[in-house]
Design an enzyme around this catalytic site. Structure first.
Site, PDB file in Angstrom:
ATOM      1  N   ASP A 192     -36.156 -82.714   4.903  1.00 30.89           N
ATOM      2  CA  ASP A 192     -34.764 -82.411   5.244  1.00 30.89           C
ATOM      3  C   ASP A 192     -33.788 -83.466   4.736  1.00 30.89           C
ATOM      4  O   ASP A 192     -34.176 -84.606   4.448  1.00 30.89           O
ATOM      5  CB  ASP A 192     -34.590 -82.353   6.773  1.00 30.89           C
ATOM      6  CG  ASP A 192     -35.180 -81.080   7.357  1.00 30.89           C
ATOM      7  OD1 ASP A 192     -35.964 -80.423   6.646  1.00 30.89           O
ATOM      8  OD2 ASP A 192     -34.869 -80.774   8.523  1.00 30.89           O
ATOM      9  N   HIS A 204     -38.289 -86.211   6.324  1.00 29.43           N
ATOM     10  CA  HIS A 204     -36.979 -86.370   5.677  1.00 29.43           C
ATOM     11  C   HIS A 204     -37.145 -87.129   4.373  1.00 29.43           C
ATOM     12  O   HIS A 204     -37.700 -88.245   4.395  1.00 29.43           O
ATOM     13  CB  HIS A 204     -36.008 -87.133   6.605  1.00 29.43           C
ATOM     14  CG  HIS A 204     -35.698 -86.392   7.868  1.00 29.43           C
ATOM     15  ND1 HIS A 204     -36.532 -86.416   8.955  1.00 29.43           N
ATOM     16  CD2 HIS A 204     -34.659 -85.584   8.200  1.00 29.43           C
ATOM     17  CE1 HIS A 204     -36.021 -85.675   9.925  1.00 29.43           C
ATOM     18  NE2 HIS A 204     -34.873 -85.140   9.486  1.00 29.43           N
TER      19      HIS A 204
HETATM   20 NI    NI Z   1     -31.501 -82.869   9.409  1.00 29.90          NI
END
Ligand code: NI
Length: 514
Positions: A319, A464
């Site tokens: 992400d 992430h």
């Molecule tokens: Ni996020």
């Protein structure tokens, strides 16, 4: 065409208006003349009208014991025309004075009869000019009139253009009524006051309809009360010149350049049709695009290989990228282990780092959307939800060349607006079942153990690609997952998502809804 000419036909010649004197070339002679049988000439003005050489307006203001009068008459230096106009004016004066004489007992210093004849000059062409003589008189309540007399004159031919030149139109009562009605309809406040029986009667039986021309319109004039009862003055109806095509004397039509008006009208019509066609085609194109997309989606769904239930699958997701420092490293490790993953990009990041974004797509990973600005969508207006979700789709597609397939709401925050919008843009909502907590503990060992300790088949793993430690942890995660027999798949592969009805939210394979 000069500015003065353009303004000209809109200007009413009222000689006392100073503003007008700026537009006109003014040559004023004022004379005060003394008593003559109690008749006082208050003022005499002569005004040159610069738009037409030879044209002047003569203004006479008069006061007697019984009445006041103000008369403006045009002089064009063409005998026949000037005489005709003078004749009409002096007739009106005489009639007025006769009536005044008959009622002279009614008048005193405080109350006098009044006669007013104003000349409005309308430019038609270089050689044709219209004089509109607005005649109003007040003697008493029974003699309160406002009528219009027009002279349309051809300076070249030194003649007044008579009604026979437009008889074809004036005699076509049905057409004339339609044109007048159409024109009046444009002014609803007046239209509601029109007495249509009176109008029809006027058009059908009046011997000489009062008409005139200006640069753009054929005008019909009606006296006060002629076609209505409640308007306090004479009424002018404007009919665009284009309607005169084929309905007036050919020579006059040529002089008025009617064919040019017809051409312009036709051009406007064509322009309108072209625009309508363009809009229709645009709609068709959009519809076809949508159909194509739906078709492609069905095709994709058909081509998805059903996952073997005996196998172990995992969907790694990254992400908040793309990030120019971390994302390339993530891509490198994924490539080394021949693994595929899904990238939930931010629209803002994709726009900022389009090369990195495109590298993700080029390596065959799944492109997905994570909003534009990482806003908590459960806590904003529906219009904000709309722009966050549609704009990020656009931005990510622009950067990667691929339309995002699924959407992950920032913070996993979902409400009905988000669900509705996801359905709207056909992007299933994807959450996760394994959280690396890489943002909270940016530590290689922590990331590794959070992922591996919670692993299960059909897992969606949240990471992430903005934290270097996540990239650092990736090689051992990939290596060990592979050793344990996990197969790397994309989110859509994992969920085997199809149409709109499967909008989610999803946490992992088969775990539909939170
Ligand atoms: Ni996020």
């Amino acid at each position: 065409m000069s500015i003065r000419k353009l303004n000209w036909n809109k200007v009413i010649i009222v000689l006392v208006m100073p503003i007008l004197l700026i537009i006109l070339t003014v040559n004023t002679v004022t004379t005060a003349v003394s008593n003559k049988d109690s008749e006082k000439i208050i003022e005499q003005n002569v005004t040159d009208i610069a738009a037409y050489k030879d044209l002047i307006l003569i203004h006479n203001q008069k006061e007697t014991d019984y009445f006041t009068s103000s008369i403006t008459s045009p002089k064009i230096d063409r005998d026949i025309i000037d005489k005709e106009i003078d004749k009409w004016i002096s007739t009106k004066e005489k009639e007025f004075e006769k009536k005044v004489k008959k009622n002279k007992n009614e008048f005193n210093d405080d109350f006098k009869a009044n006669l007013d004849i104003n000349t409005e000059v309308l430019e038609v062409t270089d050689d044709i000019v219209t004089f509109v003589l607005n005649h109003s008189e007040f003697i008493n309540d029974e003699n309160d009139h406002n009528t219009i007399k027009t002279f349309v004159v051809d300076l070249n031919e030194s003649e007044i253009i008579e009604s026979d030149k437009i008889n074809k139109l004036l005699n076509n009562k049905e057409l004339l009524y339609k044109l007048v009605d159409d024109s009046l309809k444009k002014e609803q406040n007046i239209y509601s006051l029109i007495d249509h029986d009176k109008l029809k009667k006027s058009l059908n039986t009046k011997k000489d309809l009062t008409w005139s021309l200006n640069q753009t319109d054929f005008r019909l004039h009606f006296d006060k009360g002629e076609i209505e009862s409640d308007i306090q003055e004479a009424l002018t109806v404007n009919i665009p010149l284009v309607n005169l095509d084929g309905n007036i004397d050919e020579q006059l039509a040529e002089k008025l350049n009617i064919k040019e008006f017809v051409r312009i009208e036709k051009e406007k019509e064509e322009e309108y049709l072209k625009e309508a066609k363009r809009i229709k085609e645009e709609e068709k194109r959009k519809y076809e695009e949508k159909m194509l997309e739906e078709k492609e989606q069905k095709e994709r769904a058909k081509n998805l290989k059903p996952l073997d239930n005996q196998e172990k699958y995992v969907a790694l997701t990254f992400d908040d990228g793309p990030n120019p420092n971390v994302t390339p490293r993530v891509l490198k490790y994924l490539d080394e282990y021949d693994a595929v993953a899904t990238f939930y990009m931010l629209g803002s990041q994709a726009k900022k780092y389009p090369k990195t974004a495109r590298a993700v797509a080029n390596q065959g990973h799944e492109i997905a959307s994570h909003s534009v600005t990482h806003a908590d969508l459960s806590n904003v207006s529906s219009s904000k939800v709309h722009t966050e979700m549609t704009d990020s789709t656009t931005l990510i597609e622009q950067a990667t060349g691929v339309k995002p397939r699924t959407f992950r709401p920032p913070y996993g925050a979902i409400n009905q607006n988000v669900i509705n919008k996801a359905r709207d843009i056909n992007q299933p909502l994807i959450l996760w079942s394994v959280d690396s907590l890489d943002w909270k503990h940016p530590n290689v060992n922590s990331v590794y153990s959070k992922v591996m300790n919670n692993m299960h088949s059909g897992a969606i793993v949240l990471m992430h690609d903005i934290h270097p430690t996540t990239a650092d942890a990736l090689p051992s995660i990939l290596k060990d997952l592979k050793n344990k027999g996990y197969k790397f798949v994309t989110v859509t592969d994992l969920l085997q998502l199809t149409g709109n009805e499967d909008i989610g939210p999803y946490n992992s394979k088969k775990s539909n809804k939170k």
